[in-house]
Design a protein around this motif. Structure first.
Motif, PDB file in Angstrom:
ATOM      1  N   TYR A 530       8.424   5.875  -0.329  1.00 13.77           N
ATOM      2  CA  TYR A 530       7.261   6.463  -1.685  1.00 13.77           C
ATOM      3  C   TYR A 530       7.409   4.651  -2.406  1.00 13.77           C
ATOM      4  O   TYR A 530       5.927   4.138  -2.660  1.00 13.77           O
ATOM      5  CB  TYR A 530       7.370   7.530  -2.221  1.00 13.77           C
ATOM      6  N   ALA A 531       7.986   3.813  -3.020  1.00 12.23           N
ATOM      7  CA  ALA A 531       7.972   2.325  -4.036  1.00 12.23           C
ATOM      8  C   ALA A 531       7.800   2.019  -2.701  1.00 12.23           C
ATOM      9  O   ALA A 531       6.868   0.073  -3.276  1.00 12.23           O
ATOM     10  CB  ALA A 531       9.525   2.276  -3.521  1.00 12.23           C
ATOM     11  N   TRP A 532       7.784   1.501  -1.338  1.00 12.73           N
ATOM     12  CA  TRP A 532       7.604   0.710  -0.334  1.00 12.73           C
ATOM     13  C   TRP A 532       6.432   0.279  -0.395  1.00 12.73           C
ATOM     14  O   TRP A 532       5.580  -0.277  -1.075  1.00 12.73           O
ATOM     15  CB  TRP A 532       7.659   0.662   0.991  1.00 12.73           C
ATOM     16  N   ASN A 533       5.486   1.941  -0.381  1.00 13.78           N
ATOM     17  CA  ASN A 533       3.887   1.853  -0.297  1.00 13.78           C
ATOM     18  C   ASN A 533       3.243   1.679  -1.342  1.00 13.78           C
ATOM     19  O   ASN A 533       1.919   0.865  -1.451  1.00 13.78           O
ATOM     20  CB  ASN A 533       3.566   3.366   0.005  1.00 13.78           C
ATOM     21  N   MET A 534       3.548   1.961  -2.826  1.00 11.88           N
ATOM     22  CA  MET A 534       3.255   2.035  -3.564  1.00 11.88           C
ATOM     23  C   MET A 534       3.315   0.592  -3.938  1.00 11.88           C
ATOM     24  O   MET A 534       2.392  -0.150  -4.824  1.00 11.88           O
ATOM     25  CB  MET A 534       4.314   2.363  -4.680  1.00 11.88           C
ATOM     26  N   GLU A 535       4.156  -0.744  -3.361  1.00 10.88           N
ATOM     27  CA  GLU A 535       3.943  -1.956  -3.779  1.00 10.88           C
ATOM     28  C   GLU A 535       3.253  -2.377  -2.994  1.00 10.88           C
ATOM     29  O   GLU A 535       2.564  -3.953  -3.038  1.00 10.88           O
ATOM     30  CB  GLU A 535       5.661  -2.660  -4.034  1.00 10.88           C
ATOM     31  N   TYR A 536       3.397  -2.668  -1.349  1.00  8.68           N
ATOM     32  CA  TYR A 536       2.713  -3.078  -0.413  1.00  8.68           C
ATOM     33  C   TYR A 536       1.751  -1.984   0.627  1.00  8.68           C
ATOM     34  O   TYR A 536       1.139  -3.061   1.062  1.00  8.68           O
ATOM     35  CB  TYR A 536       3.853  -3.430   0.616  1.00  8.68           C
ATOM     36  N   GLU A 537       1.266  -1.153   0.631  1.00  5.56           N
ATOM     37  CA  GLU A 537       0.186  -0.718   0.675  1.00  5.56           C
ATOM     38  C   GLU A 537      -1.130  -0.800   0.790  1.00  5.56           C
ATOM     39  O   GLU A 537      -1.109  -1.178  -0.814  1.00  5.56           O
ATOM     40  CB  GLU A 537       0.025   1.107   0.641  1.00  5.56           C
ATOM     41  N   GLU A 538      -2.128  -1.420   1.233  1.00  8.20           N
ATOM     42  CA  GLU A 538      -3.506  -1.804   0.597  1.00  8.20           C
ATOM     43  C   GLU A 538      -4.227  -0.882   0.535  1.00  8.20           C
ATOM     44  O   GLU A 538      -5.085  -1.328  -0.461  1.00  8.20           O
ATOM     45  CB  GLU A 538      -3.510  -2.570   1.982  1.00  8.20           C
ATOM     46  N   ASP A 539      -4.836   0.778   0.925  1.00  9.65           N
ATOM     47  CA  ASP A 539      -4.591   1.544  -0.114  1.00  9.65           C
ATOM     48  C   ASP A 539      -3.893   1.880  -0.955  1.00  9.65           C
ATOM     49  O   ASP A 539      -3.520   3.027  -1.089  1.00  9.65           O
ATOM     50  CB  ASP A 539      -5.333   2.906   1.276  1.00  9.65           C
ATOM     51  N   ASN A 540      -5.425   1.777  -2.097  1.00 12.16           N
ATOM     52  CA  ASN A 540      -5.356   1.852  -3.624  1.00 12.16           C
ATOM     53  C   ASN A 540      -5.024   3.874  -3.671  1.00 12.16           C
ATOM     54  O   ASN A 540      -4.761   4.216  -4.961  1.00 12.16           O
ATOM     55  CB  ASN A 540      -5.667   1.506  -3.918  1.00 12.16           C
ATOM     56  N   ASP A 541      -6.230   4.362  -3.032  1.00 14.66           N
ATOM     57  CA  ASP A 541      -6.222   5.443  -3.093  1.00 14.66           C
ATOM     58  C   ASP A 541      -4.757   7.021  -2.788  1.00 14.66           C
ATOM     59  O   ASP A 541      -4.956   7.832  -2.958  1.00 14.66           O
ATOM     60  CB  ASP A 541      -6.783   6.417  -2.004  1.00 14.66           C
ATOM     61  N   VAL A 542      -3.551   5.799  -2.135  1.00 12.77           N
ATOM     62  CA  VAL A 542      -2.447   6.703  -1.997  1.00 12.77           C
ATOM     63  C   VAL A 542      -1.595   6.281  -3.258  1.00 12.77           C
ATOM     64  O   VAL A 542      -0.579   7.727  -3.141  1.00 12.77           O
ATOM     65  CB  VAL A 542      -1.661   6.414  -0.802  1.00 12.77           C
ATOM     66  N   LYS A 543      -2.100   5.769  -4.333  1.00 14.43           N
ATOM     67  CA  LYS A 543      -1.500   5.135  -4.791  1.00 14.43           C
ATOM     68  C   LYS A 543      -1.111   6.614  -6.698  1.00 14.43           C
ATOM     69  O   LYS A 543      -2.216   7.143  -6.802  1.00 14.43           O
ATOM     70  CB  LYS A 543      -0.897   4.034  -5.537  1.00 14.43           C
TER      71      LYS A 543
END
Length: 742
Positions: A530-543
């Motif tokens: 979850y933390a990795w996706n919050m920092e590096y995921e490009e899709d902001n709709d998942v944050k």
């Protein structure tokens, strides 16, 4: 000053940060390998017990003594049963043992019921496209809905990342290590380069395009390649961790193009032979021997080490991992303040040479990407105890007892022969006992039994079998894996409810171990994803602000009980005409839940979209429009009322029939009782007349007259009773009390 360590034969410069770090890493690694020698020894014994093999010295001693040497693989059976049970509970085919839920927002929950209108800058209320005025509660409800949608997208993203990294297969291997040697290790999230193939049509041909993307993944680390700080009792307390990895020559060359891996360092490694980079390990030799390989196997791979721990900033600067600030003044301040400070990073080390380094992508304080699960935790060490170590003594008892059974059985299978070779000699010169064997008598004797006899040894098989049975029972109790978990029912009850209770009791120990997996693996690992996706995921709709729900114990251990309860509920309610319409309101949801609890594929039940499409198709075929939901509910309510009235009428008719049957049975019983009373009275009168005759008070003719009168009176009363009974049956009036039929 130059230093030339004997291990590798190349020189180090103490003024070089890279060489200084290499010397420090080698010192830490050598000390750690020495400290875990005892742990390695115990793990080798555990592997021997699991594979059913004696150590070389014990096996040689038994062969020299000409004793039986079987190894009863009871430990392997218990370990496999326990491992299978853990895997079934944690990784069902139709569910996952984790979830993500939005962090509660009390302010939004309180505003959900607020009917206050929302006004614009001009004081006018906002309205929807339907003309409905927007309220504060509507905005709060919409915001909560958006948070839930984002959370669902994040959960779906993490699930997809875990599937791509084969998380279930990797986790099963870690569970296997935890059950066998006591410690299972997972590593993640680790960043991997993912190559996706796509086909595009260019003209008349299809062209393959390769797209590279970076995604997080999970890896398993085998216990014999894991060297943590042994002064720590938990992985969170470890200051550093070494992980051994083997790389081919081509993989070493491939590091040249990566940032943080200087070409000069890699060239030094390429000049070394793979064997010169490897540390001697008796543990690895024993592991190879158990696998049937030679302990002198020529390994052509380079032994590399991945170090996670604090290193100086100066090392990262020399490797090109970090750059100095462009401003000269800021760069000077950085060199003065930070160059000698330490930071958590990953260093790649091989053959006494630092290959490269990189910063951790997760910016936690003292972050380590490793997660450890133990079958049985050790409060003083990161490594735990496996099932083979727990039942080690019981396995020895079983092996010793079985060897005694075989030795005693072989000794008592036949007699011991004693003969005097001065008087008797085998005809073939061989003293081995054989059928129809001939013996020569060399000297005459008055009784051949004086020079030839046999001795039978006592058999102790019943006593030894009792000990063996007790040892097996003891292994069940000590291991916590009874025969019930291995598919053998034993003395348990045959009923479904009794079996469910027994399985629930057998799972009591598993609940604690599943909870340990939730606490030590699932929750921290999903949190890191979850933390990795919050920092590096490009899709902001998942944050968003979410929290991890590890539900291994709350949802998966009670599946059997829930399945039985749901089946009984559907059977009871579906067969009742009053409750059946209510069940139909949620028929699809009930069916989905039943299929899920039975472990069947979810695609057996149509989705909501498929069901709506089917209903639309049926309505079009019948020339009807789809019914409104309110109309459908009202029709179901009317059907329910009609079914209830019909059920009450059926119950009233049934009660009337039962009353009539009861009355008729009562009348028949009264008639039989009346007939019996009449016959008894007639018998009494006959007895009285006979007594009078015997006393001489009446003569024979008078006696016959009296008997005829009695018979006529009896027939008259019986005829009157039957007439009245038939009349009441015809008219239906059972309350009259006339005559005899009362």
């Amino acid at each position: 000053m130059k230093i030339a360590p004997k291990e590798y034969g190349h020189e180090y410069d103490e003024d070089s940060p890279l060489d200084a770090l290499a010397v420090e890493l080698e010192r830490k690694l050598s000390q750690t390998m020495s400290d875990r020698t005892a742990i390695d020894h115990e793990m080798v014994i555990d592997l021997r017990n699991y594979h059913g093999q004696y150590d070389a010295a014990t096996l040689a001693a038994m062969k020299e003594a000409k004793r039986a040497n079987p190894f009863i693989k009871m430990t392997r059976a218990k370990t496999n049963a326990a491992e299978s049970q853990i895997v079934d509970l944690l990784f069902p085919n139709d569910d996952k043992n984790w979830g993500i839920a939005p962090t509660p927002v009390p302010e939004l929950a309180d505003q959900a019921s607020n009917e206050q209108e929302v006004l614009d800058d001009n004081g006018e209320p906002y309205t929807t496209t339907d003309g409905e005025q927007v309220t504060e509660g509507m905005l709060a409800a919409r915001e909560l809905e958006q948070i839930k949608e984002r959370c669902d997208k994040m959960e779906l993203l993490i699930e997809d990342q875990l599937v791509e990294s084969r998380f279930n297969a990797v986790a099963r291997l870690a569970i296997h290590d935890g059950c066998v040697v006591g410690t299972g290790i997972l590593k993640g999230p680790v960043v991997v380069n993912k190559m996706d193939k796509s086909f595009t049509k260019q003209g008349d041909a299809w062209v393959v395009e390769m797209r590279q993307s970076i995604t997080p993944a999970v890896e398993v680390v085998r216990p014999w390649d894991f060297f943590p700080d042994l002064s720590a009792s938990r992985i969170e307390e470890a200051e550093f961790i070494f992980e051994r990895r083997y790389m081919s020559k081509q993989q070493i060359k491939g590091l040249i193009d990566k940032r943080g891996f200087p070409k000069a360092q890699i060239k030094k490694i390429m000049q070394m032979s793979p064997q010169s980079t490897q540390h001697s390990s008796t543990y690895m030799d024993d592991v190879r021997t158990l696998a049937g390989l030679s302990d002198n196997l020529n390994d052509t791979r380079y032994e590399t080490w991945e170090y996670h721990g604090p290193i100086p900033y100066s090392v990262l600067f020399d490797l090109g991992v970090i750059d100095l600030p462009s401003d000269e003044k800021e760069a000077q301040l950085f060199i003065q303040d930070m160059m000698h400070e330490e930071v958590m990073a990953t260093v790649f080390y091989c053959g006494g040479i630092v290959l490269g380094a990189k910063l951790h992508m997760m910016h936690y304080e003292n972050y380590m990407p490793y997660r450890v699960w133990n079958w049985e935790q050790d409060d003083s060490c990161i490594f735990g105890y496996g099932l083979p170590r727990i039942v080690r003594d019981e396995q020895r008892i079983i092996n010793s007892t079985w060897r005694m059974i075989l030795d005693n059985g072989s000794i008592t299978a036949g007699p011991q022969v004693i003969f005097d070779n001065k008087y008797i000699r085998p005809a073939n010169g061989d003293a081995t006992i054989e059928p129809f064997k001939q013996w020569h008598l060399l000297k005459p004797v008055d009784d051949v039994r004086k020079v030839f006899s046999t001795i039978e040894f006592n058999s102790h098989l019943p006593e030894l079998q009792g000990i063996y049975s007790m040892a097996r029972q003891m292994m069940d109790e000590v291991s916590g894996v009874p025969m019930l978990n291995q598919g053998e029912q034993g003395q348990s009850t045959q009923t479904l409810g009794g079996m469910s209770m027994l399985m629930n009791a057998a799972n009591a120990v598993r609940r604690r171990q599943i909870k340990q997996w939730d606490d030590n693996i699932t929750a921290p690992l999903i949190t890191d994803f979850y933390a990795w996706n919050m920092e590096y995921e490009e899709d902001n709709d998942v944050k968003g602000d979410y929290q991890v729900d590890a539900r291994g114990t709350s949802a998966l251990l009670v599946r059997e009980t829930q399945a039985v309860a749901l089946t009984n509920y559907l059977s009871m309610a579906g067969s009742n005409p009053v409750f059946a319409p209510v069940i139909q309101l949620k028929a699809i949801e009930n069916l989905r839940q039943w299929v899920k609890l039975q472990g069947l594929p979810a695609d057996l039940v149509p989705t909501n979209e498929e069901l709506e499409a089917y209903q639309q198709q049926q309505a079009e075929q019948q020339g009807e429009q789809p019914q409104d939901t309110a109309i459908a509910v009202e029709q179901l309510r009317i059907q329910q009322m009609q079914a209830k009235q019909e059920f009450e009428m059926q119950m009233f008719q049934r009660k009337a029939e039962l009353d009539m049957q009861e009355n008729e049975a009562s009348r028949n019983l009264k008639a039989q009782q009346m007939q019996a009373d009449l016959m008894a009275n007639a018998s009494k009168e006959r007895i009285e007349i006979m007594k009078l005759e015997q006393t001489g008070k009446v003569n024979t003719e008078k006696l016959l007259v009296e008997l005829k009168k009695v018979q006529m009176q009896t027939d008259k009363e019986m005829q009157q009773f039957m007439t009245e009974l038939k009349l009441k049956q015809v008219t239906g009036n059972y309350r009259a009390n006339d005559g005899l039929a009362q």
